[in-house]
Design a protein around this motif. Structure first.
Motif, mmCIF file in Angstrom:
data_model
loop_
_atom_site.group_PDB
_atom_site.id
_atom_site.type_symbol
_atom_site.label_atom_id
_atom_site.label_comp_id
_atom_site.label_asym_id
_atom_site.label_seq_id
_atom_site.Cartn_x
_atom_site.Cartn_y
_atom_site.Cartn_z
ATOM 1 N N GLN A 7 50.645 33.040 41.271
ATOM 2 C CA GLN A 7 49.631 33.711 40.464
ATOM 3 C C GLN A 7 49.305 35.081 41.033
ATOM 4 O O GLN A 7 49.140 36.052 40.290
ATOM 5 N N GLN A 10 51.868 37.560 40.010
ATOM 6 C CA GLN A 10 51.693 37.982 38.624
ATOM 7 C C GLN A 10 50.570 39.012 38.507
ATOM 8 O O GLN A 10 50.693 40.007 37.786
ATOM 9 N N LEU A 11 49.470 38.759 39.212
ATOM 10 C CA LEU A 11 48.355 39.707 39.179
ATOM 11 C C LEU A 11 48.759 41.039 39.808
ATOM 12 O O LEU A 11 48.390 42.108 39.314
ATOM 13 N N GLU A 12 49.525 40.980 40.891
ATOM 14 C CA GLU A 12 50.004 42.197 41.537
ATOM 15 C C GLU A 12 50.887 42.997 40.588
ATOM 16 O O GLU A 12 50.722 44.218 40.440
ATOM 17 N N GLU A 14 50.943 42.919 37.314
ATOM 18 C CA GLU A 14 50.132 43.449 36.226
ATOM 19 C C GLU A 14 49.376 44.700 36.665
ATOM 20 O O GLU A 14 49.351 45.715 35.957
ATOM 21 N N ALA A 15 48.759 44.643 37.858
ATOM 22 C CA ALA A 15 47.987 45.778 38.356
ATOM 23 C C ALA A 15 48.881 46.991 38.602
ATOM 24 O O ALA A 15 48.515 48.129 38.267
ATOM 25 N N ARG A 135 36.082 44.285 38.537
ATOM 26 C CA ARG A 135 36.702 43.075 37.998
ATOM 27 C C ARG A 135 35.784 42.447 36.954
ATOM 28 O O ARG A 135 34.571 42.532 37.056
ATOM 29 N N LEU A 185 42.390 45.776 38.251
ATOM 30 C CA LEU A 185 42.038 44.460 38.793
ATOM 31 C C LEU A 185 41.214 43.629 37.806
ATOM 32 O O LEU A 185 40.579 42.644 38.200
ATOM 33 N N ASN A 187 41.704 41.301 35.695
ATOM 34 C CA ASN A 187 41.925 39.859 35.599
ATOM 35 C C ASN A 187 41.869 39.143 36.944
ATOM 36 O O ASN A 187 42.123 37.931 37.011
ATOM 37 N N TRP A 188 41.527 39.859 37.998
ATOM 38 C CA TRP A 188 41.408 39.253 39.318
ATOM 39 C C TRP A 188 40.012 38.651 39.480
ATOM 40 O O TRP A 188 39.048 39.095 38.866
ATOM 41 N N ASP A 192 40.812 35.686 44.252
ATOM 42 C CA ASP A 192 42.149 36.292 44.188
ATOM 43 C C ASP A 192 42.258 37.471 45.156
ATOM 44 O O ASP A 192 43.263 37.626 45.853
ATOM 45 N N TYR A 196 44.801 37.694 48.285
ATOM 46 C CA TYR A 196 45.793 38.769 48.344
ATOM 47 C C TYR A 196 45.665 39.564 49.641
ATOM 48 O O TYR A 196 46.671 39.877 50.298
#
Length: 300
Positions: A7, A10-12, A14-15, A135, A185, A187-188, A192, A196
């Protein structure tokens, strides 16, 4: 691969995509850097987005003048190590120029005054996009933001006028004088971010880790001893083991009692808490719509 790490990847991704889109669509972007964990994460991601080239835009700190000493020392070293260019926009300059008026009282916050300084910094440097580390889980007004958040020619935010972002398509069209705030960020979550930072072994200010410090309990907020606040009748400082979940204006940033002196312990603490990270911010308690009112006036 562990689900949580998957996850985070994926967040990384996206950002980094949002950061690269910002660099592609705007001529003069800037990254807003406060020295807090979210802006540190954002700067770290920006470096990854363009590595091995340098980050193609500067960092700007809106300096209230009411900072913790540790924050400024960390800011200068961290950005120097990254090879980033720093611009400091001073709230004190706004006060000296008569554009802002200092609050009165025992803990006069300069948080609201940051909006004036930020908008001046954007206008003077002709920035057309400002990347921020906000966020959606932080606060209800933050949840209304898009990745690309439009600001009118007065720098004001109108949540009803934000643009749809279907299929990760971002519309950066603007008229002269307007600009965008960009939130990679979005969606973080707080958890999260800490996961990270731990996975990437990112350096952090020691304020985030448990340490002994003199504090005063004012209306349920633990304010640390500093030169910018004064004790009220009947108050006294007492030493407690505390840490900070957010870092901002020292006159309104509350601490939490904690024994968490490592990131794994902080992660365990956050996973079980029922209090939001901004629950200790005295300025957010001034009204139910305090954050939204400030954002409409140009705040982060």
């Amino acid at each position: 691969m562990d689900y949580r790490l998957s996850q985070l990847k994926q967040l990384e991704a996206e950002a980094i995509y949002v950061i690269r889109e910002t660099a592609a669509q705007f001529e003069r972007p800037v990254l807003l850097f406060s020295g807090g964990k979210d802006s540190i994460t954002l700067a770290w991601l920006a470096r990854k987005a363009f590595w091995p080239a340098k980050i193609p835009f500067p960092m700007m700190h809106v300096d209230t003048g009411h900072n913790f000493e540790e924050t400024i020392a960390f800011r200068d070293k961290f950005l120097s190590d990254m090879g980033a260019r720093l611009i400091v926009a001073s709230v004190q300059d706004s006060i000296d120029q008569g554009k802002a008026q200092e609050e009165k009282g025992p803990n006069p916050s300069r948080n609201a005054l940051q909006s004036i300084t930020l908008l001046d910094g954007i206008e003077q440097n002709k920035f057309d996009a400002a990347l921020g580390g906000a966020r959606r889980d932080e606060e209800k007004a933050r949840a209304k933001e898009r990745f690309f958040s439009h600001r009118d020619d007065f720098g004001q935010w109108e949540p009803k006028n934000q643009r749809p972002e279907l299929w990760d398509l971002f519309n950066g069209y603007k008229h002269k004088g307007e600009h965008f705030r960009v939130f990679p960020l979005s969606n973080w979550t707080e958890l999260d971010v800490w996961m990270y930072l731990h996975e990437e072994n990112v350096p952090l200010p020691n304020l985030y880790f448990a340490h002994k410090r003199n504090v005063v309990n004012r209306d349920g907020v633990l304010l640390a001893e500093n030169p910018f606040i004064s004790l009220m009748k009947g108050e006294a400082y007492e030493e407690r083991m505390i840490r900070f979940r957010t870092i901002g204006d020292a006159t309104c940033t509350g601490a939490v009692e904690s024994e968490a002196d490592t990131i794994p312990l902080i992660i365990d603490e956050i996973a079980t808490t029922r209090t939001t990270e901004r629950g200790g911010r005295a300025d957010d308690k001034r009204s139910d719509s305090a954050m939204e009112d400030r954002k409409k006036a140009g705040y982060f």
